[in-house]
Design an enzyme around this catalytic site. Sequence first.
Site, PDB file in Angstrom:
ATOM      1  N   CYS A 243       0.311   1.526   5.083  1.00  0.00           N
ATOM      2  CA  CYS A 243      -0.250   1.136   3.788  1.00  0.00           C
ATOM      3  C   CYS A 243      -0.187   2.218   2.705  1.00  0.00           C
ATOM      4  CB  CYS A 243      -1.699   0.685   3.972  1.00  0.00           C
ATOM      5  SG  CYS A 243      -2.355   0.014   2.425  1.00  0.00           S
TER       6      CYS A 243
ATOM      7  N   CYS B 289      -8.530 -17.249  -2.524  1.00  0.00           N
ATOM      8  CA  CYS B 289      -8.407 -16.468  -1.292  1.00  0.00           C
ATOM      9  C   CYS B 289      -8.764 -15.026  -1.636  1.00  0.00           C
ATOM     10  CB  CYS B 289      -6.967 -16.552  -0.779  1.00  0.00           C
ATOM     11  SG  CYS B 289      -6.654 -15.506   0.654  1.00  0.00           S
TER      12      CYS B 289
ATOM     13  N   CYS C  63      -4.888 -15.225  -4.627  1.00  0.00           N
ATOM     14  CA  CYS C  63      -5.457 -14.323  -3.618  1.00  0.00           C
ATOM     15  C   CYS C  63      -5.769 -12.957  -4.228  1.00  0.00           C
ATOM     16  CB  CYS C  63      -4.478 -14.175  -2.456  1.00  0.00           C
ATOM     17  SG  CYS C  63      -5.096 -13.073  -1.176  1.00  0.00           S
TER      18      CYS C  63
ATOM     19  N   CYS D 201      -8.137   4.061  -0.502  1.00  0.00           N
ATOM     20  CA  CYS D 201      -8.811   3.452   0.653  1.00  0.00           C
ATOM     21  C   CYS D 201      -9.041   4.497   1.749  1.00  0.00           C
ATOM     22  CB  CYS D 201      -7.972   2.294   1.185  1.00  0.00           C
ATOM     23  SG  CYS D 201      -8.782   1.434   2.540  1.00  0.00           S
TER      24      CYS D 201
ATOM     25  N   CYS E 197      -4.408   3.031   7.914  1.00  0.00           N
ATOM     26  CA  CYS E 197      -3.348   2.087   8.317  1.00  0.00           C
ATOM     27  C   CYS E 197      -1.973   2.700   7.970  1.00  0.00           C
ATOM     28  CB  CYS E 197      -3.527   0.753   7.602  1.00  0.00           C
ATOM     29  SG  CYS E 197      -5.233   0.158   7.671  1.00  0.00           S
TER      30      CYS E 197
ATOM     31  N   CYS F  38      -7.083 -16.926   7.125  1.00  0.00           N
ATOM     32  CA  CYS F  38      -5.691 -16.552   6.884  1.00  0.00           C
ATOM     33  C   CYS F  38      -5.483 -15.262   7.670  1.00  0.00           C
ATOM     34  CB  CYS F  38      -5.467 -16.330   5.387  1.00  0.00           C
ATOM     35  SG  CYS F  38      -3.835 -15.662   5.007  1.00  0.00           S
TER      36      CYS F  38
ATOM     37  N   ARG G  27       3.265 -18.249   6.349  1.00  0.00           N
ATOM     38  CA  ARG G  27       3.739 -17.641   5.094  1.00  0.00           C
ATOM     39  C   ARG G  27       4.725 -16.509   5.354  1.00  0.00           C
ATOM     40  NH1 ARG G  27      -0.809 -16.067   2.772  1.00  0.00           N
ATOM     41  NH2 ARG G  27      -1.107 -18.221   2.173  1.00  0.00           N
TER      42      ARG G  27
HETATM   43  N1  SAM Z   1      -7.984  -3.580   2.713  1.00  0.00           N
HETATM   44  C1  SAM Z   1      -8.003  -4.882   3.217  1.00  0.00           C
HETATM   45  C2  SAM Z   1      -7.569  -4.967   4.656  1.00  0.00           C
HETATM   46  O1  SAM Z   1      -6.846  -4.114   5.127  1.00  0.00           O
HETATM   47  O2  SAM Z   1      -7.936  -5.944   5.306  1.00  0.00           O
HETATM   48  C3  SAM Z   1      -7.202  -5.870   2.389  1.00  0.00           C
HETATM   49  C4  SAM Z   1      -5.867  -5.470   1.828  1.00  0.00           C
HETATM   50  S1  SAM Z   1      -4.605  -5.033   2.997  1.00  0.00           S
HETATM   51  C5  SAM Z   1      -3.424  -4.274   1.969  1.00  0.00           C
HETATM   52  C6  SAM Z   1      -3.943  -6.611   3.505  1.00  0.00           C
HETATM   53  C7  SAM Z   1      -2.788  -6.616   4.469  1.00  0.00           C
HETATM   54  O3  SAM Z   1      -1.585  -6.267   3.801  1.00  0.00           O
HETATM   55  C8  SAM Z   1      -2.805  -5.683   5.659  1.00  0.00           C
HETATM   56  O4  SAM Z   1      -3.616  -6.138   6.697  1.00  0.00           O
HETATM   57  C9  SAM Z   1      -1.342  -5.693   6.079  1.00  0.00           C
HETATM   58  O5  SAM Z   1      -1.108  -6.728   7.009  1.00  0.00           O
HETATM   59  C10 SAM Z   1      -0.607  -5.976   4.770  1.00  0.00           C
HETATM   60  N2  SAM Z   1       0.184  -4.816   4.339  1.00  0.00           N
HETATM   61  C11 SAM Z   1      -0.285  -3.692   3.762  1.00  0.00           C
HETATM   62  N3  SAM Z   1       0.713  -2.817   3.512  1.00  0.00           N
HETATM   63  C12 SAM Z   1       1.849  -3.407   3.956  1.00  0.00           C
HETATM   64  C13 SAM Z   1       3.213  -3.001   3.981  1.00  0.00           C
HETATM   65  N4  SAM Z   1       3.601  -1.808   3.553  1.00  0.00           N
HETATM   66  N5  SAM Z   1       4.124  -3.852   4.478  1.00  0.00           N
HETATM   67  C14 SAM Z   1       3.723  -5.071   4.948  1.00  0.00           C
HETATM   68  N6  SAM Z   1       2.455  -5.500   4.942  1.00  0.00           N
HETATM   69  C15 SAM Z   1       1.520  -4.685   4.467  1.00  0.00           C
HETATM   70  C1  DTB Z   2      -0.732 -10.328   3.665  1.00  0.00           C
HETATM   71  O1  DTB Z   2      -0.620 -10.698   4.861  1.00  0.00           O
HETATM   72  N1  DTB Z   2       0.216  -9.734   2.959  1.00  0.00           N
HETATM   73  C2  DTB Z   2      -0.229  -9.427   1.618  1.00  0.00           C
HETATM   74  C3  DTB Z   2      -1.639 -10.074   1.597  1.00  0.00           C
HETATM   75  N2  DTB Z   2      -1.831 -10.492   2.945  1.00  0.00           N
HETATM   76  C4  DTB Z   2      -2.765  -9.403   1.013  1.00  0.00           C
HETATM   77  C5  DTB Z   2      -0.170  -7.983   1.278  1.00  0.00           C
HETATM   78  C6  DTB Z   2       1.191  -7.365   1.415  1.00  0.00           C
HETATM   79  C7  DTB Z   2       1.131  -5.954   0.922  1.00  0.00           C
HETATM   80  C8  DTB Z   2       2.458  -5.286   0.883  1.00  0.00           C
HETATM   81  C9  DTB Z   2       2.359  -3.874   0.425  1.00  0.00           C
HETATM   82  C10 DTB Z   2       1.860  -3.695  -0.977  1.00  0.00           C
HETATM   83  O2  DTB Z   2       2.319  -4.379  -1.913  1.00  0.00           O
HETATM   84  O3  DTB Z   2       1.036  -2.778  -1.201  1.00  0.00           O
HETATM   85 FE1  SF4 Z   3      -7.048   0.178   3.280  1.00  0.00          FE
HETATM   86 FE2  SF4 Z   3      -4.496  -0.468   3.187  1.00  0.00          FE
HETATM   87 FE3  SF4 Z   3      -5.726  -0.390   5.523  1.00  0.00          FE
HETATM   88 FE4  SF4 Z   3      -6.350  -2.339   3.747  1.00  0.00          FE
HETATM   89  S1  SF4 Z   3      -4.396  -2.037   4.769  1.00  0.00           S
HETATM   90  S2  SF4 Z   3      -7.772  -1.114   4.954  1.00  0.00           S
HETATM   91  S3  SF4 Z   3      -6.069  -1.218   1.817  1.00  0.00           S
HETATM   92  S4  SF4 Z   3      -5.376   1.360   4.152  1.00  0.00           S
END
Ligand code: SAM
Ligand code: DTB
Ligand code: SF4
Length: 323
Positions: free
Chosen positions: A69, A137, A106, A62, A66, A197, A269
Site C-alpha cells: 500500500c 460503499c 465508494c 496510515c 500493508c 464487499c 469486480r
Molecule cells: N485502510 C482501509 C483498509 O485497509 O481496509 C481501506 C482502504 S485500503 C487501500 C482497501 C484495499 O485496497 C486493501 O485492502 C487492498 O486490498 C487494496 N489495495 C491497496 N493498495 C493496493 C495496491 N497497490 N494494489 C492492489 N490493491 C491494493
Molecule cells: C478494493 O478491493 N480495491 C480498491 C477498493 N477496494 C478500495 C482499492 C484499490 C487501491 C489501489 C491502490 C491505490 O490506488 O492506492
Molecule cells: Fe492503511 Fe493502506 Fe493498509 Fe488500508 S491498505 S490499512 S490504507 S496501509
Amino acid sequence: MQNPVTHAQAVLRHDWTETEVIELFNAPLNDLVFRSQTLSRQYFDPNNIQLSALLNIKTGGCPEDCAYCPQSARYETEVKAGPLMDIVEVKQAAMEAKQHGASRFCMGAAWRSPKDSDLDKVVDMVKAVKDLGLETCATLGMLNDDQALRLKQAGLDYYNHNLDSSPEFYTEIISTRTYEDRLKTLQAVRSAGMNVCCGGIIGMGETLIDRACMLIILANMPKHPESVPINLLVKVNGTPLEHNADPDPFEVVRMIAVTRIMMPASYVRLSAGRTEMSDEAQALCFLAGANSIFYGEKLLTTDNPGLIHDQKLLDRLGLKPTH
Ligand code: SAM
Ligand code: DTB
Ligand code: SF4
C-alpha cells in the site's frame, strides 16, 4: 435488450475443499471459462456491468504496514498525507460519478480504523451520497459493532474490507493487524445488516494454494460476500512489493473464473490493476464472469483507465452499465 435469466439457478455451496479448488485453477482454460460463464448467466445478465466510482476521502499517513500500500506512513512513496475531505467536495465528486454513469460510490480512507469523531463526518457523507440516489460503499479499516450499526443507519449499502490473501500469506504482508481482526470486522458488517464487499489481491508473491485458501474462506462463509473485488497488485515505487513479478494475465482470468464458480450469485469486480492489462485480457475476465469494475480516472491514489477509454471498451464489447 435485457437478457432474461432463463436457466435454473445452481445451489450456492459453502463446503469447498482445497483439492477441488486447486483442480479448478488448473483446469484447461476453455473448460474453466465455459463453466464460469455458464454459471454467470444463471444469475446475471451477461451483457450488463456494474460501475463503481471510488473516492479517497482521507489520503495517506496510515499507521498500518500493508506491504502493497502506497498510503502506509512506513514507506517512502509519492503519496502525501492529507486531512479528511470536506463533505462539499465529496458530494460534488459523487454527483459527477452519477452523471458519468456510476451506480455505486465508494469512499475510502487510509485508516487502521475510524475514530468516532471521524465517523460522525463519514456518516454525514454517506447520507449526502445516498440522497443523490447512488448506492453507497465505504472502506475505512476495522469497525466495531457500534460503528457498523451507525454506518448502516446512515444508509451505507456496502462495506469493503478485504482479506487480501490466505491467513498464512497474510502474515508476510501485514504485521500490524491479524486475519482474525479482519474476520471480526466482516462479522460486524454482516450483523449490522450491510452487504459485504470482500476480496483480495493477486501478484503479491502468493501461491495458487494461497489464492484457493482465500476464496474458500470467502465462499464457505454462511453467506457469500455480495461483492468480491479481485485486485491485481499495483506496484507502487517505495512499497516493499514494488519489484514483484507480474502474474501472467491468464492467471487473473483464472482467478476471476474460479471466484465466479465458487460464488456464482456475487458481483465479481475486476478491481485494481486494469491500467496494466490489455483490453483483450480485460474482455477475457468479463467472459470469465467479472461483472463489475471501478470506473473513473483514479482508484485511491493510483491511475485507473480513464472514462473515455472504458466507455469505448464497454461499447466495443456491447456491455451496458447496470442502474
Ligand atoms: N485502510 C482501509 C483498509 O485497509 O481496509 C481501506 C482502504 S485500503 C487501500 C482497501 C484495499 O485496497 C486493501 O485492502 C487492498 O486490498 C487494496 N489495495 C491497496 N493498495 C493496493 C495496491 N497497490 N494494489 C492492489 N490493491 C491494493
Ligand atoms: C478494493 O478491493 N480495491 C480498491 C477498493 N477496494 C478500495 C482499492 C484499490 C487501491 C489501489 C491502490 C491505490 O490506488 O492506492
Ligand atoms: Fe492503511 Fe493502506 Fe493498509 Fe488500508 S491498505 S490499512 S490504507 S496501509
